[in-house]
Write an enzyme that holds these catalytic residues in place. Structure first.
Site, PDB file in Angstrom:
ATOM      1  N   GLY A 337      13.627  -9.114   6.994  1.00  0.00           N
ATOM      2  CA  GLY A 337      12.278  -8.569   6.891  1.00  0.00           C
ATOM      3  C   GLY A 337      11.373  -9.436   6.054  1.00  0.00           C
ATOM      4  N   GLY A 339       7.566  -9.165   3.600  1.00  0.00           N
ATOM      5  CA  GLY A 339       6.552  -8.324   2.974  1.00  0.00           C
ATOM      6  C   GLY A 339       5.713  -9.126   2.013  1.00  0.00           C
ATOM      7  N   GLY A 340       4.762  -8.431   1.353  1.00  0.00           N
ATOM      8  CA  GLY A 340       3.906  -9.116   0.399  1.00  0.00           C
ATOM      9  C   GLY A 340       4.668  -9.656  -0.789  1.00  0.00           C
ATOM     10  N   GLY A 342       7.703 -11.072  -0.587  1.00  0.00           N
ATOM     11  CA  GLY A 342       8.530 -12.203  -0.195  1.00  0.00           C
ATOM     12  C   GLY A 342       9.311 -11.870   1.061  1.00  0.00           C
ATOM     13  N   VAL A 344      13.374 -10.912   2.928  1.00  0.00           N
ATOM     14  CA  VAL A 344      14.713 -10.364   2.731  1.00  0.00           C
ATOM     15  C   VAL A 344      15.655 -11.004   3.746  1.00  0.00           C
ATOM     16  CG1 VAL A 344      16.145  -8.293   2.701  1.00  0.00           C
ATOM     17  CG2 VAL A 344      13.782  -8.180   1.907  1.00  0.00           C
ATOM     18  N   ASP A 458       6.273   4.368  -5.252  1.00  0.00           N
ATOM     19  CA  ASP A 458       6.100   3.814  -3.906  1.00  0.00           C
ATOM     20  C   ASP A 458       7.126   4.408  -2.940  1.00  0.00           C
ATOM     21  OD1 ASP A 458       4.753   2.332  -2.049  1.00  0.00           O
ATOM     22  OD2 ASP A 458       5.791   0.459  -2.457  1.00  0.00           O
TER      23      ASP A 458
END
Length: 634
Positions: A337, A339-340, A342, A344, A458
């Protein structure tokens, strides 16, 4: 390099040989300093597996069973086995007593006739329920004039009195003076959300502190022996080697002199070896990764992070170099994956355990996400919180290594408009219900099961990971905040979280203070999405035309209309879905004080649907679709 390693090995071996002359082998030489038991955490003395009875005296059963199978603990010999939920620290555990809870539901008076049956103090150990409530049992006919905030519960031959305020200014000693003719009882407690109902704060789950006696602590930790009780229940320290005490006069002085000489020789030799190593590194321009932490770097994040790690002390998570991370991920071959924060990647440790490696972006903030994640999750241990197995801080490279979750995130299983053609991704109602309860248990643990309260900030489907059995685990603690348990309100600058899940008080303090109830709101929104199989907001839709999702759910619930879930096959499914809906609507109440605690959420979900009251209708439209708020998405 090889010469240096040989030198170190010989010196350490020599020192251990000298030191061993003053210590016996004892029981401890055959016992591990710590052990794991399924997913319950790391245990140390006085805990031991039932297969190793000589390594402690508090036995844990079922460690050889499957990873998720129940673990039972026996606090004293021949006592009842209780389910072990988690270990919080070396001597603090959480226990679950479903029998006590069931008795409480069926007959309060008989159940509260005596204090909760923890083992009494012994010459070896004492047990304490950390979160407890004090009740007073008074026989009929006594002239009782209790303080104003005390409630009365009537039984056939006596009355139960209990404090209705969680933080009462009436001390236990002062309260005792009002009930001098009554019996004092203590029980495990939970949040006081319904103060008129005694069942709302007497709990079947408890946090127990286990404290070794001074003699036992000295026996095990200082003399290398085992704590025992003789036939008369008197303490003695078994198998203590008395070699040092037996060495007298010249022999004792010689032993001390040899130890000093050995330490001195080792210090000098290591000093010379370090200088040789530095000279070699400078000459060849090769620096080991460990030295990168001490190099001057252009990044300003390192001093903060290094200072934080120093303050944290020893961590259970292992530390890896960036070269190790590359080996673990096979040079970042399998990406899971983006995301903002970094990326995975999927990886494998040297012991063949599969892991997920989150490599943080070098340009991401000032290292706050890294610090938050390591600080909040490194010392947690719960079946519904993802485990941090290791981390990397190598120059400007930062990475976090987690246990691998084969089924990925909850997000891909609940939105019908995302992949409507894939029926294999549709979870049945029972699985959705179990996931909702599991996440609630995890949040309850973060809010009140740890040494310090952890606020996640979150909670959303993307951050709920699922293992091979669809057991949910809370992940991504980059926005988390750690606060003392006694502080109910925390200081937060600006909104944090993801649009659609952010509590109103995070946008405006006019709605109330920011607290653990902010996580409750996010949880409620997430469960609503699980029920409705759609996102609670669509950011591409204009605010004026948007139908606020909770209003839609509330209206259908109010009119007893079907929510349109394909997974509903029978009345049991219908009841589970309706229960999830009612609880989630309670969780998203605008006023934080009207939201239940996570402990109450668990109780509501696991309880009877018929006793759940319909919550007030949410009156806010979604505040998170404005351009200003969208900028805070993580």
């Amino acid at each position: 390099m090889t010469l240096f390693r040989i030198l170190c090995f010989l010196l350490v071996s020599y020192l251990m040989l000298i030191l061993s002359s003053g210590h016996g082998s004892g029981y401890q030489s055959n016992c591990p300093p710590s052990f794991t038991c399924g997913n319950r955490g790391i245990f140390r003395y006085p805990f031991t597996k039932i297969e190793q009875p000589d390594c402690g005296f508090i036995f844990i059963y079922g460690c050889r069973g499957s990873y998720r199978s129940p673990k039972l603990i026996q606090l004293e010999k021949n006592a009842k086995n209780t389910e072990l939920t988690a270990v919080i620290d070396q001597n603090t555990i959480t226990l679950s007593d479903p029998d006590f809870y069931q008795r409480l539901q069926h007959n309060v008076c008989d159940t509260l006739n005596h204090s909760y049956p923890l083992p009494p103090p012994s010459p070896l150990v004492s047990f304490y329920i950390i979160y407890n409530v004090t009740l007073f049992r008074c026989n009929h006919g006594h002239n009782i004039n209790p303080p104003r905030q005390y409630f009365q519960y009537n039984c056939s031959s006596y009355d139960i009195y209990y404090d209705s305020k969680q933080h009462s200014n009436v001390t236990k000693e002062k309260a005792r003076s009002f009930f001098s003719s009554c019996s004092l009882l203590q029980f495990p407690s939970k949040d006081l959300t319904d103060t008129e109902n005694i069942l709302s704060f007497v709990s079947g789950q408890m946090v127990v502190k286990i404290v070794l006696s001074a003699d036992c602590d000295d026996c095990y930790n200082h003399r290398g022996g085992q704590c025992r009780l003789n036939a008369n229940k008197m303490f003695y320290c078994d198998n203590v080697t008395h070699q040092i005490n037996a060495v007298t006069g010249t022999k004792k002085k010689r032993l001390i002199r040899n130890v000093k000489l050995g330490i001195g020789a080792m210090v000098v030799a290591i000093g010379i070896a370090v200088l040789m190593l530095l000279a070699y590194a400078i000459r060849t321009n090769i620096f080991p990764p460990a030295l990168l932490l001490f190099r001057k770097d252009s990044s300003s994040t390192h001093p903060n992070i290094k200072e934080f790690l120093k303050e944290q002390g020893p961590l259970l998570a292992a530390k890896y170099s960036y070269l190790d991370v590359k080996k673990i991920t096979n040079s970042f071959r399998s990406k899971l994956g983006q995301g903002g924060y970094g990326s995975v990647y999927k990886g494998k440790l040297h012991d063949d355990r599969m892991v997920a490696v989150k490599v943080l972006s070098e340009s991401k903030g000032d290292g706050e996400d890294f610090i938050n994640e390591v600080a909040s999750i490194s010392r947690t241990s719960h079946v519904n919180v993802v485990r941090l197995l290791g981390f990397c801080l190598d120059g400007s490279k930062k990475a976090l290594i987690y246990e691998f979750m084969p089924n990925g995130s909850l997000e891909k299983f609940i939105y019908e408009d995302k992949k409507p053609q894939q029926d294999d991704l549709q979870l049945d109602c029972k699985t959705l219900y179990d996931i909702a309860i599991g996440v609630a248990h995890g949040l309850e643990y973060l809010h009140r099961g740890c040494n310090t309260r952890i606020l996640h900030f979150d909670i959303k489907p993307h951050n709920i990971l699922l293992d091979e059995d669809f057991c949910p685990k809370i992940s991504d603690f980059g926005l988390a905040k750690i606060c003392p348990r006694k502080e109910s309100i925390v200081s937060i600058f600006g909104a944090r979280g993801t649009p659609g899940y952010i509590a109103p008080e995070l946008f405006s303090r006019n709605f109330g203070g920011v607290s653990h109830k902010s996580d409750v709101y996010s949880y409620g929104m997430m469960v609503l999405e699980m029920v409705g199989r759609r996102k609670n907001i669509k950011v591409e839709v204009d605010c004026s035309s948007e139908l606020y999702f909770p209003h839609w759910v509330y209206k259908r619930l109010e009119l007893n209309l079907d929510l349109g879930l394909k997974c509903i096959k029978n009345e049991i499914d219908e009841e589970m879905v309706r229960k999830m809906t009612v609880v989630s609507l309670w969780c998203i109440q605008t006023n934080p004080s009207n939201r239940p605690s996570m402990h109450k959420v668990v109780e509501m979900l696991e309880g009877n649907l018929q006793v759940l009251e319909m919550p007030p209708k949410p009156f806010l439209s979604s505040p998170s679709t404005s351009p200003t708020h969208l900028s805070s998405e993580i």
